[in-house]
Design an enzyme around this catalytic site. Sequence first.
Site, PDB file in Angstrom:
ATOM      1  N   SER A   1      32.743 100.369  30.648  1.00 50.52           N
ATOM      2  CA  SER A   1      33.246 101.665  30.168  1.00 50.52           C
ATOM      3  C   SER A   1      32.047 102.556  29.859  1.00 50.52           C
ATOM      4  O   SER A   1      30.926 102.060  29.683  1.00 50.52           O
ATOM      5  CB  SER A   1      34.045 101.429  28.880  1.00 50.52           C
ATOM      6  OG  SER A   1      34.253 102.634  28.189  1.00 50.52           O
TER       7      SER A   1
ATOM      8  N   TYR B   1      35.815  98.304  20.502  1.00 50.83           N
ATOM      9  CA  TYR B   1      35.824  98.462  21.966  1.00 50.83           C
ATOM     10  C   TYR B   1      34.402  98.618  22.502  1.00 50.83           C
ATOM     11  O   TYR B   1      34.003  97.941  23.455  1.00 50.83           O
ATOM     12  CB  TYR B   1      36.681  99.688  22.302  1.00 50.83           C
ATOM     13  CG  TYR B   1      36.876  99.943  23.774  1.00 50.83           C
ATOM     14  CD1 TYR B   1      37.728  99.135  24.523  1.00 50.83           C
ATOM     15  CD2 TYR B   1      36.227 100.995  24.415  1.00 50.83           C
ATOM     16  CE1 TYR B   1      37.926  99.372  25.877  1.00 50.83           C
ATOM     17  CE2 TYR B   1      36.417 101.244  25.766  1.00 50.83           C
ATOM     18  CZ  TYR B   1      37.263 100.433  26.486  1.00 50.83           C
ATOM     19  OH  TYR B   1      37.465 100.676  27.821  1.00 50.83           O
TER      20      TYR B   1
ATOM     21  N   LYS C   1      32.356  96.188  25.036  1.00 47.56           N
ATOM     22  CA  LYS C   1      31.940  96.621  26.378  1.00 47.56           C
ATOM     23  C   LYS C   1      30.415  96.570  26.538  1.00 47.56           C
ATOM     24  O   LYS C   1      29.919  96.249  27.607  1.00 47.56           O
ATOM     25  CB  LYS C   1      32.481  98.020  26.670  1.00 47.56           C
ATOM     26  CG  LYS C   1      34.010  98.074  26.804  1.00 47.56           C
ATOM     27  CD  LYS C   1      34.499  97.266  28.000  1.00 47.56           C
ATOM     28  CE  LYS C   1      35.991  97.450  28.239  1.00 47.56           C
ATOM     29  NZ  LYS C   1      36.469  96.761  29.440  1.00 47.56           N
TER      30      LYS C   1
HETATM   31  P1  NDP Z   1      46.099  99.167  30.971  1.00 48.80           P
HETATM   32  O1  NDP Z   1      46.445  98.948  29.534  1.00 48.80           O
HETATM   33  O2  NDP Z   1      46.825 100.233  31.740  1.00 48.80           O
HETATM   34  O3  NDP Z   1      46.208  97.792  31.780  1.00 48.80           O
HETATM   35  C1  NDP Z   1      45.554  96.653  31.310  1.00 48.80           C
HETATM   36  C2  NDP Z   1      46.210  95.414  31.878  1.00 48.80           C
HETATM   37  O4  NDP Z   1      45.508  94.282  31.337  1.00 48.80           O
HETATM   38  C3  NDP Z   1      47.675  95.293  31.470  1.00 48.80           C
HETATM   39  O5  NDP Z   1      48.455  94.827  32.547  1.00 48.80           O
HETATM   40  C4  NDP Z   1      47.608  94.256  30.347  1.00 48.80           C
HETATM   41  O6  NDP Z   1      48.762  93.456  30.186  1.00 48.80           O
HETATM   42  C5  NDP Z   1      46.474  93.376  30.825  1.00 48.80           C
HETATM   43  N1  NDP Z   1      45.945  92.548  29.740  1.00 48.80           N
HETATM   44  C6  NDP Z   1      45.717  92.911  28.449  1.00 48.80           C
HETATM   45  N2  NDP Z   1      45.284  91.865  27.742  1.00 48.80           N
HETATM   46  C7  NDP Z   1      45.217  90.824  28.601  1.00 48.80           C
HETATM   47  C8  NDP Z   1      44.862  89.450  28.468  1.00 48.80           C
HETATM   48  N3  NDP Z   1      44.490  88.941  27.285  1.00 48.80           N
HETATM   49  N4  NDP Z   1      44.905  88.663  29.562  1.00 48.80           N
HETATM   50  C9  NDP Z   1      45.305  89.150  30.760  1.00 48.80           C
HETATM   51  N5  NDP Z   1      45.693  90.426  30.941  1.00 48.80           N
HETATM   52  C10 NDP Z   1      45.646  91.254  29.875  1.00 48.80           C
HETATM   53  O7  NDP Z   1      44.506  99.454  30.976  1.00 48.80           O
HETATM   54  P2  NDP Z   1      43.581 100.226  32.033  1.00 48.80           P
HETATM   55  O8  NDP Z   1      44.057  99.961  33.393  1.00 48.80           O
HETATM   56  O9  NDP Z   1      43.411 101.629  31.570  1.00 48.80           O
HETATM   57  O10 NDP Z   1      42.186  99.503  31.768  1.00 48.80           O
HETATM   58  C11 NDP Z   1      41.719  98.426  32.601  1.00 48.80           C
HETATM   59  C12 NDP Z   1      40.263  98.166  32.240  1.00 48.80           C
HETATM   60  O11 NDP Z   1      39.491  99.360  32.414  1.00 48.80           O
HETATM   61  C13 NDP Z   1      40.058  97.737  30.780  1.00 48.80           C
HETATM   62  O12 NDP Z   1      39.057  96.757  30.716  1.00 48.80           O
HETATM   63  C14 NDP Z   1      39.585  99.025  30.106  1.00 48.80           C
HETATM   64  O13 NDP Z   1      38.791  98.784  28.981  1.00 48.80           O
HETATM   65  C15 NDP Z   1      38.771  99.649  31.234  1.00 48.80           C
HETATM   66  N6  NDP Z   1      38.577 101.077  31.101  1.00 48.80           N
HETATM   67  C16 NDP Z   1      39.632 101.969  31.150  1.00 48.80           C
HETATM   68  C17 NDP Z   1      39.414 103.337  31.047  1.00 48.80           C
HETATM   69  C18 NDP Z   1      40.509 104.334  31.122  1.00 48.80           C
HETATM   70  O14 NDP Z   1      40.213 105.550  30.947  1.00 48.80           O
HETATM   71  N7  NDP Z   1      41.757 103.954  31.389  1.00 48.80           N
HETATM   72  C19 NDP Z   1      38.050 103.870  30.853  1.00 48.80           C
HETATM   73  C20 NDP Z   1      37.022 102.866  30.807  1.00 48.80           C
HETATM   74  C21 NDP Z   1      37.283 101.529  30.932  1.00 48.80           C
HETATM   75  P3  NDP Z   1      49.864  93.802  29.042  1.00 48.80           P
HETATM   76  O15 NDP Z   1      50.595  94.950  29.614  1.00 48.80           O
HETATM   77  O16 NDP Z   1      50.683  92.569  28.955  1.00 48.80           O
HETATM   78  O17 NDP Z   1      49.107  94.115  27.793  1.00 48.80           O
END
Ligand code: NDP
Length: 245
Positions: free
Chosen positions: A135, A148, A152
């Site tokens: 991130s 967070y 990261k």
């Molecule tokens: P979302 O919340 O849209 O999706 C995250 C997914 O990860 C969900 O399906 C969630 O499942 C799953 N998840 C959460 N915890 C676990 C776990 N313990 N084991 C397995 N799966 C898990 O997030 P994003 O798509 O926005 O983010 C994806 C990645 O990108 C993250 O690492 C985030 O920190 C990073 N990121 C995102 C940014 C953004 O602007 N969106 C910016 C910078 C980084 P469930 O629905 O069951 O919780």
Amino acid sequence: MSNKVAIITGGARGIGLGIAVCLARKDMRIVIADRDGAAARTAAEQFGGLGVACDVTDRAQVADLVQQTITRFGRIDVLVNNAGICPFVDVMEMDPSTFKKTLDVNLTGAFHCTQLVAREMLARSIQGRIVFITSLAVNVTSARQGDYAASKAGLHMLMKSFAIALGPHGITCNAVAPGMILTDLTRFHWEKPENAAFIKQRVPAGRIGTPEDIGQAVALLVSDEAGYINGVGLIVDGGHQAVCA
Ligand code: NDP
């Protein structure tokens, strides 16, 4: 179809799903690992792939993910450590259990996945590719991102340690640091009109990022051509971090 097999954690939606779409376009066989097994299977269906219920904080479940992937496809070429959470709680108000959970998912989860998948790659002499989704919070943070940003920044350095350990075996480890991407994690914030206006004015690309913007970057780093790229973080933010004021 390419022989390559890619596991994407947290791949049922958001950025993880965008990554799966981009890797499937490169003819990879897709394994979606997500906490919600039904959602993982539904997402994987569109690629003819495998969906596995896996909470990355549970090492036994990660071991089962590796085993199910080997049973179905016989190999693992690519791992994308994408699963992550961001509770957005002020660091002065944060409960210690919230702090611990963020580190467990974002950092320790990636440790379990990388170590167990890399052992499998090494056992089969696979020149694998591992990508960590970090991130902009590796470099900058806010009062509501103490947990967070710590997770990261730690993930970025964990990536480098694995890059050093695995590089001699032809396995590369790199990070992609997304800027502001519209997903369920961030929708509540970016759909407010004042914040949408901020993006237009502040991000040189003039728009918020999409999950596929991140997927395309991951596809570059896992390509055969990227074999000498190891231990680096690639910022994918439409130029946002280049702006100083
Ligand atoms: P979302 O919340 O849209 O999706 C995250 C997914 O990860 C969900 O399906 C969630 O499942 C799953 N998840 C959460 N915890 C676990 C776990 N313990 N084991 C397995 N799966 C898990 O997030 P994003 O798509 O926005 O983010 C994806 C990645 O990108 C993250 O690492 C985030 O920190 C990073 N990121 C995102 C940014 C953004 O602007 N969106 C910016 C910078 C980084 P469930 O629905 O069951 O919780």
